[in-house]
Design a protein around this motif. Structure first.
Motif, PDB file in Angstrom:
ATOM      1  N   ASN A 251      -7.441  18.201  -2.136  1.00 37.85           N
ATOM      2  CA  ASN A 251      -5.562  18.940  -2.434  1.00 37.85           C
ATOM      3  C   ASN A 251      -5.078  18.328  -2.501  1.00 37.85           C
ATOM      4  N   PHE A 252      -3.724  18.407  -3.543  1.00 40.52           N
ATOM      5  CA  PHE A 252      -2.399  18.304  -4.230  1.00 40.52           C
ATOM      6  C   PHE A 252      -1.578  16.393  -3.430  1.00 40.52           C
ATOM      7  N   TRP A 253      -1.783  16.704  -1.790  1.00 43.96           N
ATOM      8  CA  TRP A 253      -0.626  15.689  -1.236  1.00 43.96           C
ATOM      9  C   TRP A 253      -1.906  14.774  -1.173  1.00 43.96           C
ATOM     10  N   ILE A 254      -3.273  15.198  -0.322  1.00 42.22           N
ATOM     11  CA  ILE A 254      -3.949  13.958  -0.103  1.00 42.22           C
ATOM     12  C   ILE A 254      -5.103  13.053  -1.794  1.00 42.22           C
ATOM     13  N   SER A 255      -4.552  13.691  -2.172  1.00 45.56           N
ATOM     14  CA  SER A 255      -5.118  12.904  -3.906  1.00 45.56           C
ATOM     15  C   SER A 255      -3.819  12.368  -4.371  1.00 45.56           C
ATOM     16  N   SER A 256      -2.856  12.583  -4.314  1.00 47.27           N
ATOM     17  CA  SER A 256      -1.311  12.322  -4.841  1.00 47.27           C
ATOM     18  C   SER A 256      -1.347  10.580  -3.672  1.00 47.27           C
ATOM     19  N   LEU A 257      -1.458  11.025  -2.181  1.00 46.16           N
ATOM     20  CA  LEU A 257      -1.678   9.792  -1.851  1.00 46.16           C
ATOM     21  C   LEU A 257      -2.663   8.569  -2.108  1.00 46.16           C
ATOM     22  N   LEU A 258      -3.514   9.010  -2.391  1.00 46.39           N
ATOM     23  CA  LEU A 258      -4.725   8.144  -2.876  1.00 46.39           C
ATOM     24  C   LEU A 258      -4.404   7.454  -4.705  1.00 46.39           C
ATOM     25  N   ALA A 259      -3.900   8.526  -4.892  1.00 42.04           N
ATOM     26  CA  ALA A 259      -3.169   7.841  -5.941  1.00 42.04           C
ATOM     27  C   ALA A 259      -2.459   6.736  -6.219  1.00 42.04           C
ATOM     28  N   ILE A 260      -1.453   7.021  -5.021  1.00 38.71           N
ATOM     29  CA  ILE A 260      -0.430   6.196  -5.356  1.00 38.71           C
ATOM     30  C   ILE A 260      -1.098   5.063  -4.594  1.00 38.71           C
ATOM     31  N   SER A 261      -2.156   4.915  -3.564  1.00 38.62           N
ATOM     32  CA  SER A 261      -2.899   3.749  -3.015  1.00 38.62           C
ATOM     33  C   SER A 261      -3.129   3.275  -4.244  1.00 38.62           C
ATOM     34  N   SER A 262      -3.724   3.596  -5.133  1.00 39.35           N
ATOM     35  CA  SER A 262      -4.928   3.043  -5.634  1.00 39.35           C
ATOM     36  C   SER A 262      -3.619   2.026  -6.445  1.00 39.35           C
ATOM     37  N   TYR A 263      -2.310   2.352  -7.145  1.00 37.04           N
ATOM     38  CA  TYR A 263      -1.908   1.835  -7.679  1.00 37.04           C
ATOM     39  C   TYR A 263      -2.111  -0.363  -6.629  1.00 37.04           C
ATOM     40  N   PHE A 264      -1.835  -0.147  -5.847  1.00 40.12           N
ATOM     41  CA  PHE A 264      -1.196  -1.697  -5.375  1.00 40.12           C
ATOM     42  C   PHE A 264      -2.561  -2.359  -5.195  1.00 40.12           C
ATOM     43  N   PRO A 265      -3.935  -1.759  -5.623  1.00 38.69           N
ATOM     44  CA  PRO A 265      -5.007  -2.918  -5.018  1.00 38.69           C
ATOM     45  C   PRO A 265      -5.075  -2.894  -7.071  1.00 38.69           C
ATOM     46  N   SER A 266      -5.032  -2.026  -7.760  1.00 35.21           N
ATOM     47  CA  SER A 266      -4.839  -2.093  -9.064  1.00 35.21           C
ATOM     48  C   SER A 266      -4.213  -2.806  -9.826  1.00 35.21           C
ATOM     49  N   ASN A 267      -2.677  -3.038  -9.502  1.00 34.92           N
ATOM     50  CA  ASN A 267      -1.821  -3.965  -9.255  1.00 34.92           C
ATOM     51  C   ASN A 267      -2.311  -5.725  -9.223  1.00 34.92           C
ATOM     52  N   TYR A 268      -2.410  -5.475  -7.818  1.00 33.33           N
ATOM     53  CA  TYR A 268      -3.237  -7.390  -7.893  1.00 33.33           C
ATOM     54  C   TYR A 268      -4.691  -7.963  -8.820  1.00 33.33           C
ATOM     55  N   ILE A 269      -5.492  -6.879  -9.069  1.00 34.76           N
ATOM     56  CA  ILE A 269      -6.934  -7.699  -9.544  1.00 34.76           C
ATOM     57  C   ILE A 269      -6.394  -7.465 -11.076  1.00 34.76           C
ATOM     58  N   ILE A 270      -5.378  -6.860 -11.827  1.00 34.30           N
ATOM     59  CA  ILE A 270      -4.717  -6.826 -12.691  1.00 34.30           C
ATOM     60  C   ILE A 270      -3.904  -8.438 -13.537  1.00 34.30           C
TER      61      ILE A 270
END
Length: 216
Positions: free
Chosen positions: A32-51
């Motif tokens: 559902n939309f809200w869980i997808s949005s939460l997962l998307a926002i959560s992905s930002y932090f590990p992505s930023n750290y790795i890059i």
């Protein structure tokens, strides 16, 4: 020390990761939309750290520094910026025009050294004493001089202290000029080599042109 362009690129890639995570969750896994949005926002932090770590690794490899060396130099640059702010705060408060000019030149030299090392951190090792001692001494002496010169009563002791401080600041000014020369030494040598090579190439072309002209 990582450039602004790297910051923009990193965040651009992070946004792509964020949008990709949301799209995959929403459309492919039917989350559902809200869980997808939460997962998307959560992905930002590990992505930023790795890059960011990849960017830093590539940067350190290019400039020839280890992570611990980079961290140490960054700490020294941060402290130097603090000393520069202190120097700026006090050198404008002196009342002597000649001393103001002296401190203005010292401030200009210090800023130039810090900016050069910030752009090329390996040059830190050509001016370690500037960061460890010279800039701090300049900042402290400027603060004391500004304090003494602002006093309404000038006893012989105060005049003597001011004179000695001016002389010490002049010595520091000369030392910081040497620091700047040390930082620029490798660039000067590289420039000389490039000029020698350019002159040699020009001479060879002129000689070849002369020989071709003579053969005709």
């Amino acid at each position: 020390m990582l450039k602004f362009g790297q910051f923009i690129l990193r965040n651009f890639l992070n946004i792509i990761v964020l949008l990709s995570t949301w799209t995959i969750s929403e459309w492919y896994f039917d989350v559902n939309f809200w869980i997808s949005s939460l997962l998307a926002i959560s992905s930002y932090f590990p992505s930023n750290y790795i890059i960011k770590n990849i960017q830093q690794f590539r940067y350190l490899k290019r400039v020839g520094l280890t992570r611990s060396e980079f961290k140490h130099i960054q700490t020294q640059l941060d402290e130097a910026q603090s000393e520069l702010r202190n120097l700026n705060r006090y050198y404008t408060k002196v009342r002597s025009i000649s001393t103001f000019k002296q401190l203005f030149e010292m401030n200009r030299l210090a800023k130039r050294i810090v900016n050069i090392v910030n752009k090329n951190p390996k040059k830190f090792y050509h001016a370690e004493q500037f960061f460890y001692a010279h800039l701090h001494s300049a900042s402290e002496l400027t603060e004391k001089y500004a304090l003494l010169s602002s006093q309404p009563i000038k006893s012989s002791d105060v005049h003597l202290a001011l004179q000695e401080t001016r002389e010490t600041l002049e010595d520091l000014n000369n030392i910081m000029q040497e620091d700047l020369h040390s930082v620029l030494a490798t660039d000067i040598e590289e420039l000389k080599m490039e000029l020698d090579f350019a002159q040699l190439s020009t001479t060879q072309k002129q000689t070849s042109a002369t020989l071709r002209g003579d053969s005709k």
